[in-house]
Scaffold this motif. Structure first.
Motif, PDB file in Angstrom:
ATOM      1  N   GLN A 183       1.956  28.097  29.096  1.00  0.00           N
ATOM      2  CA  GLN A 183       1.167  27.548  27.969  1.00  0.00           C
ATOM      3  C   GLN A 183       1.426  26.127  28.372  1.00  0.00           C
ATOM      4  O   GLN A 183       0.364  25.506  27.988  1.00  0.00           O
ATOM      5  CB  GLN A 183       2.053  28.084  27.418  1.00  0.00           C
ATOM      6  N   LEU A 184       1.837  25.314  29.008  1.00  0.00           N
ATOM      7  CA  LEU A 184       2.000  24.839  29.661  1.00  0.00           C
ATOM      8  C   LEU A 184       1.186  24.078  30.266  1.00  0.00           C
ATOM      9  O   LEU A 184       0.704  22.312  30.186  1.00  0.00           O
ATOM     10  CB  LEU A 184       3.626  24.064  29.520  1.00  0.00           C
ATOM     11  N   HIS A 185       0.920  24.745  31.174  1.00  0.00           N
ATOM     12  CA  HIS A 185       0.125  24.318  31.936  1.00  0.00           C
ATOM     13  C   HIS A 185      -1.483  24.493  31.367  1.00  0.00           C
ATOM     14  O   HIS A 185      -2.535  23.429  31.607  1.00  0.00           O
ATOM     15  CB  HIS A 185      -0.552  25.003  33.131  1.00  0.00           C
ATOM     16  N   ALA A 186      -2.006  25.260  30.540  1.00  0.00           N
ATOM     17  CA  ALA A 186      -2.856  25.094  29.735  1.00  0.00           C
ATOM     18  C   ALA A 186      -2.882  24.121  29.089  1.00  0.00           C
ATOM     19  O   ALA A 186      -3.854  23.824  28.352  1.00  0.00           O
ATOM     20  CB  ALA A 186      -2.993  26.982  28.770  1.00  0.00           C
ATOM     21  N   GLU A 187      -2.401  23.565  28.016  1.00  0.00           N
ATOM     22  CA  GLU A 187      -1.611  22.469  27.653  1.00  0.00           C
ATOM     23  C   GLU A 187      -2.271  21.493  28.483  1.00  0.00           C
ATOM     24  O   GLU A 187      -3.056  20.093  28.169  1.00  0.00           O
ATOM     25  CB  GLU A 187      -0.433  22.301  26.491  1.00  0.00           C
ATOM     26  N   ALA A 188      -2.326  21.292  29.746  1.00  0.00           N
ATOM     27  CA  ALA A 188      -1.806  19.989  30.149  1.00  0.00           C
ATOM     28  C   ALA A 188      -3.525  19.404  30.866  1.00  0.00           C
ATOM     29  O   ALA A 188      -3.874  18.798  30.444  1.00  0.00           O
ATOM     30  CB  ALA A 188      -0.990  20.365  31.469  1.00  0.00           C
ATOM     31  N   ALA A 189      -4.323  21.188  31.345  1.00  0.00           N
ATOM     32  CA  ALA A 189      -5.746  20.821  31.465  1.00  0.00           C
ATOM     33  C   ALA A 189      -6.322  20.850  30.141  1.00  0.00           C
ATOM     34  O   ALA A 189      -7.278  20.029  30.361  1.00  0.00           O
ATOM     35  CB  ALA A 189      -5.529  22.602  31.834  1.00  0.00           C
ATOM     36  N   GLU A 190      -6.289  21.547  29.265  1.00  0.00           N
ATOM     37  CA  GLU A 190      -6.874  21.107  27.720  1.00  0.00           C
ATOM     38  C   GLU A 190      -6.184  19.461  27.306  1.00  0.00           C
ATOM     39  O   GLU A 190      -7.682  18.679  27.302  1.00  0.00           O
ATOM     40  CB  GLU A 190      -6.000  21.610  26.948  1.00  0.00           C
ATOM     41  N   ARG A 191      -5.407  19.395  27.225  1.00  0.00           N
ATOM     42  CA  ARG A 191      -5.354  17.399  27.293  1.00  0.00           C
ATOM     43  C   ARG A 191      -6.355  16.451  28.268  1.00  0.00           C
ATOM     44  O   ARG A 191      -6.682  15.991  28.386  1.00  0.00           O
ATOM     45  CB  ARG A 191      -3.889  16.984  27.449  1.00  0.00           C
ATOM     46  N   ALA A 192      -6.113  17.325  29.915  1.00  0.00           N
ATOM     47  CA  ALA A 192      -6.822  16.288  30.899  1.00  0.00           C
ATOM     48  C   ALA A 192      -7.998  16.726  30.066  1.00  0.00           C
ATOM     49  O   ALA A 192      -9.056  16.045  30.564  1.00  0.00           O
ATOM     50  CB  ALA A 192      -7.148  16.746  32.137  1.00  0.00           C
ATOM     51  N   ALA A 193      -9.307  17.826  29.894  1.00  0.00           N
ATOM     52  CA  ALA A 193     -10.503  18.237  29.644  1.00  0.00           C
ATOM     53  C   ALA A 193     -10.092  16.735  28.613  1.00  0.00           C
ATOM     54  O   ALA A 193     -11.334  16.117  28.415  1.00  0.00           O
ATOM     55  CB  ALA A 193     -11.180  19.532  29.799  1.00  0.00           C
ATOM     56  N   ASP A 194     -10.029  16.783  27.201  1.00  0.00           N
ATOM     57  CA  ASP A 194     -10.187  16.493  26.351  1.00  0.00           C
ATOM     58  C   ASP A 194      -9.982  14.595  27.064  1.00  0.00           C
ATOM     59  O   ASP A 194     -11.287  13.823  26.277  1.00  0.00           O
ATOM     60  CB  ASP A 194      -8.915  16.540  25.550  1.00  0.00           C
ATOM     61  N   ARG A 195      -8.843  14.275  27.583  1.00  0.00           N
ATOM     62  CA  ARG A 195      -9.458  12.972  27.966  1.00  0.00           C
ATOM     63  C   ARG A 195     -10.736  12.878  29.090  1.00  0.00           C
ATOM     64  O   ARG A 195     -11.263  11.627  28.961  1.00  0.00           O
ATOM     65  CB  ARG A 195      -8.442  12.899  29.092  1.00  0.00           C
ATOM     66  N   GLU A 196     -11.177  13.444  29.538  1.00  0.00           N
ATOM     67  CA  GLU A 196     -12.610  13.139  30.204  1.00  0.00           C
ATOM     68  C   GLU A 196     -14.209  13.150  29.476  1.00  0.00           C
ATOM     69  O   GLU A 196     -14.759  12.776  29.046  1.00  0.00           O
ATOM     70  CB  GLU A 196     -13.210  14.591  31.339  1.00  0.00           C
ATOM     71  N   ILE A 197     -13.665  13.710  28.477  1.00  0.00           N
ATOM     72  CA  ILE A 197     -14.862  14.340  27.659  1.00  0.00           C
ATOM     73  C   ILE A 197     -15.081  13.002  26.620  1.00  0.00           C
ATOM     74  O   ILE A 197     -16.076  12.115  26.367  1.00  0.00           O
ATOM     75  CB  ILE A 197     -14.590  15.397  26.899  1.00  0.00           C
ATOM     76  N   LEU A 198     -13.206  12.124  26.274  1.00  0.00           N
ATOM     77  CA  LEU A 198     -13.313  10.832  26.177  1.00  0.00           C
ATOM     78  C   LEU A 198     -14.451   9.930  26.450  1.00  0.00           C
ATOM     79  O   LEU A 198     -14.645   9.109  26.231  1.00  0.00           O
ATOM     80  CB  LEU A 198     -11.423  10.460  25.344  1.00  0.00           C
ATOM     81  N   ALA A 199     -13.661   9.981  27.764  1.00  0.00           N
ATOM     82  CA  ALA A 199     -14.043   9.207  28.633  1.00  0.00           C
ATOM     83  C   ALA A 199     -15.576   8.847  29.046  1.00  0.00           C
ATOM     84  O   ALA A 199     -15.957   8.051  28.813  1.00  0.00           O
ATOM     85  CB  ALA A 199     -13.414   9.318  30.092  1.00  0.00           C
TER      86      ALA A 199
END
Length: 96
Positions: free
Chosen positions: A72-88
């Motif tokens: 779950q922690l890895h999934a949340e971290a991956a989701e946050r990274a994907a969100d940052r990429e989309i925002l960038a």
């Protein structure tokens, strides 16, 4: 050890029928804490949870959705990274 998984559910009448992310958690001893909708006496509905044990008929339906806390922690971290990429990418397009 705690297990959790995010489940996409559509509860009719809540959030206008939109998807709602909820957690399914495996508590120590194998008890599952699952999402539930509670309707009060006055008709108001509330998001909540309820615990089910392995002898509950719904247990086998929810069990495959559980993931380890580490997963779950890895999934949340991956989701946050994907969100940052989309925002960038969005910010780059907005500034162009």
């Amino acid at each position: 050890m705690v297990f959790a998984a995010t489940v996409r559910l559509c509860w009719s009448g809540i959030d206008g029928g939109k998807d709602t992310a909820m957690q399914v958690i495996m508590l120590p001893g194998g008890v599952l804490r699952i999402p539930a909708v509670i309707t009060l006496d006055d008709g108001v509905t509330c998001d909540g949870t309820r615990d089910i044990t392995s002898d509950d008929p719904e247990y086998s339906l929810w069990l495959p959705l559980a993931r380890s806390e580490e997963q779950q922690l890895h999934a949340e971290a991956a989701e946050r990274a994907a969100d940052r990429e989309i925002l960038a990418r969005w910010r780059t397009r907005q500034s162009a």
